[in-house]
Design a protein around this motif. Structure first.
Motif, PDB file in Angstrom:
ATOM      1  N   GLU A 222     -75.930  42.426  10.543  1.00  0.00           N
ATOM      2  CA  GLU A 222     -75.600  43.690  11.200  1.00  0.00           C
ATOM      3  C   GLU A 222     -76.456  44.849  10.698  1.00  0.00           C
ATOM      4  O   GLU A 222     -76.690  45.820  11.423  1.00  0.00           O
TER       5      GLU A 222
ATOM      6  N   LEU B 232     -74.565  44.948  18.800  1.00  0.00           N
ATOM      7  CA  LEU B 232     -73.367  45.104  17.984  1.00  0.00           C
ATOM      8  C   LEU B 232     -72.135  45.433  18.805  1.00  0.00           C
ATOM      9  O   LEU B 232     -71.134  45.904  18.269  1.00  0.00           O
TER      10      LEU B 232
ATOM     11  N   LEU C 146     -70.124  38.577  16.944  1.00  0.00           N
ATOM     12  CA  LEU C 146     -71.380  37.840  16.869  1.00  0.00           C
ATOM     13  C   LEU C 146     -71.114  36.345  16.694  1.00  0.00           C
ATOM     14  O   LEU C 146     -70.107  35.930  16.118  1.00  0.00           O
TER      15      LEU C 146
END
Length: 525
Positions: A80, A88, A92
């Motif tokens: 990240e 984002l 994920l």
């Protein structure tokens, strides 16, 4: 034939371990050699494997996992911290072991894997995926929509680039442009033919205009000729709204009723009747089983009932209920027979001249978009002092246009109804149904009920093939299995109403043959 599925059996995991070894030990020297010729991934028990087969042979795979830390977290730190903002938006996942056997690296298998992964990831709610992409295939990754987000990692012999993929990037990729079309067997919404689409591309016109009024009259006339009912009332709404308006009229009857139930839509009629405060009893039989007419007759002759309500085409089971003996009994005993014909209108010829009320809709078998609800009657309906105005069929009597309608939808419905000239649409649906019957006779699948009809059929799914619909979706076949009542019973449905059914069904048969044979083989001891 190339096709996709999710790997679940031990024999599949063995084949995956062999392909993993061939690719990431022999071809890309990322790991040390082993005499077994197999390599089990370090995250094997956390992975979901999507595989591509050529007939019965595994030729490609992709693994994904969402448990942290990712392998990329170990290589570059928390991903990240390096990913752009667009990656984002959501949870994920990590892609691992993207591999295709050399002799099948023609782009097609990679593109199939990409589409299957995109479909699966979308259903799981992932916002983006990350991957360690080998530098040997950067062009291919770019065609799939991947973008680099960090410097290469690994060794000179086995270098990898941290990359990410979002749904939007995939949809704009070369792979997405060249993906095969989907084959849908949903009972709605309908894929529209070119002629039907044109209606929705026109500018809307007022429902008070002369052009709209004349078209409205023509559509009513078409529907009356099609069903032999005396009147049809058109409302803006779905088939459920049509049933609400029908049951609202039943509430005006000063008598107790009988609701017949052998599926989900019979249950819905019961629940709607309860909400209207109707007094009634029920005859309930096992879903997919026919009503025992002698039992229905005994109740109807008891003198307790003034109306009967049933679903004619029971969509949940793919069953066409035999309403003729019930209608005859109703006429003899002066009992009002009311029918939900939302799924049967347009699929089979209807003769509604002897029923009290019946419902229908513009979608389903008729073939256009849903949105025009229909209630047929053989008596004049006056305005009610108590029924809410939008549901009061008296407000729609004599062709009245009390509220707003979509001119595009009405035009599309008029075009769709022309397909019934000389029974042409019925003949098309019957031909399709004959293909399904032949496939069932050949043992390719089994119908839930013998009283199926040319709108939708429900298939019994053996335990060994319980993931059939999910796996079919990964290969581009959208079977109907998402309704709660289907999930609970592990049923799968095929609708016959979509425009390109013939092509879709032949391809599905080929896929199903491969799938059933393969599942037996990999699940055998």
């Amino acid at each position: 034939m190339y096709w996709c599925k999710i790997a679940r059996a031990e024999k599949e995991f063995e084949a995956i371990a062999k392909l993993n070894y061939d690719t990431f030990v022999e071809e890309i020297p990322q790991h040390e050699q082993h005499p077994s010729g197999k390599r089990v991934d370090a995250f094997h028990h956390e992975n979901t494997y999507i595989i591509v087969l050529k007939n019965q042979e595994l030729v490609g795979m992709i693994a994904l996992r969402d448990q942290r830390p990712f392998s990329l977290d170990h290589k570059i730190g928390l991903v990240e911290e390096s990913l752009p903002e667009e990656a984002l938006n959501g949870e994920l996942c990590e892609i691992r072991l993207l591999s295709v056997r050399k002799e099948h690296r023609n782009g097609r298998v990679f593109f199939m894997l990409a589409r299957a992964f995109a479909d699966y990831a979308y259903e799981k709610g992932y916002g983006a995926a990350v991957i360690s992409g080998t530098v040997r295939e950067l062009k291919l990754y770019g065609q799939l929509g991947f973008k680099a987000f960090a410097e290469p990692v690994g060794t000179k012999e086995a270098a990898f680039v941290p990359m990410y993929l979002t749904k939007q990037d995939y949809e704009q990729s070369v792979a997405a442009r060249f993906q095969h079309k989907r084959h849908t067997f949903y009972p709605g919404p309908n894929e529209l033919t070119a002629d039907l689409k044109k209606s929705f591309q026109r500018s809307p016109i007022s429902h008070r205009s002369y052009e709209f009024t004349e078209r409205f009259k023509r559509v009513q006339s078409q529907l009356i000729n099609m069903t032999e009912a005396s009147h049809v009332h058109l409302l803006s709404g779905s088939g459920t709204l049509a049933n609400e308006a029908m049951i609202a009229q039943i509430s005006r009857l000063d008598s107790k009723g009988l609701v017949l139930i052998n599926g989900a839509f019979g249950e819905r009629l019961k629940n709607q009747s309860l909400k209207w405060g109707l007094a009634f009893e029920t005859i309930e039989v096992e879903w997919g089983k026919p009503f025992i007419i002698s039992d229905v007759e005994r109740q109807m002759r008891s003198g307790k009932y003034g109306w009967v309500l049933l679903a004619h085409g029971e969509t949940s089971t793919g069953m066409l209920n035999d309403a003729d003996p019930i209608i005859r009994l109703g006429n003899e005993l002066n009992i009002h027979v009311c029918m939900d014909c939302v799924s049967s209108i347009g699929s089979v010829p209807l003769k509604l001249k002897s029923v009290y009320l019946a419902s229908g809709v513009s979608g389903k078998a008729i073939g256009t978009m849903t949105g025009i609800a229909m209630v047929f009657s053989n008596h004049y309906i006056d305005v009610s002092p108590s029924i809410p105005m939008y549901l009061d069929l008296g407000c729609y009597a004599n062709g009245a246009l009390p509220y707003t309608y979509s001119s595009q939808l009405l035009e599309s419905l008029e075009i769709a109804l022309k397909a019934y000239d000389n029974n042409a649409r019925y003949n098309v649906l019957n031909d399709r149904y004959d293909k399904l019957l032949l496939a069932e006779q050949n043992g390719e699948f089994e119908f839930l009920t013998k009283q199926s009809y040319p709108m939708i059929v429900t298939l019994k799914v053996p335990e060994i093939n319980k993931h059939m619909a999910k796996d079919a979706r990964l290969s581009g076949f959208d079977l109907h299995d998402q309704s709660a009542y289907l999930k609970e019973r592990h049923w799968v449905q095929l609708s016959l109403i979509q425009p390109e059914f013939e092509e879709s069904f032949e391809k599905f048969r080929l896929w199903l043959s491969n799938y059933v044979t393969y599942e037996k083989a990999v699940n055998s001891k």
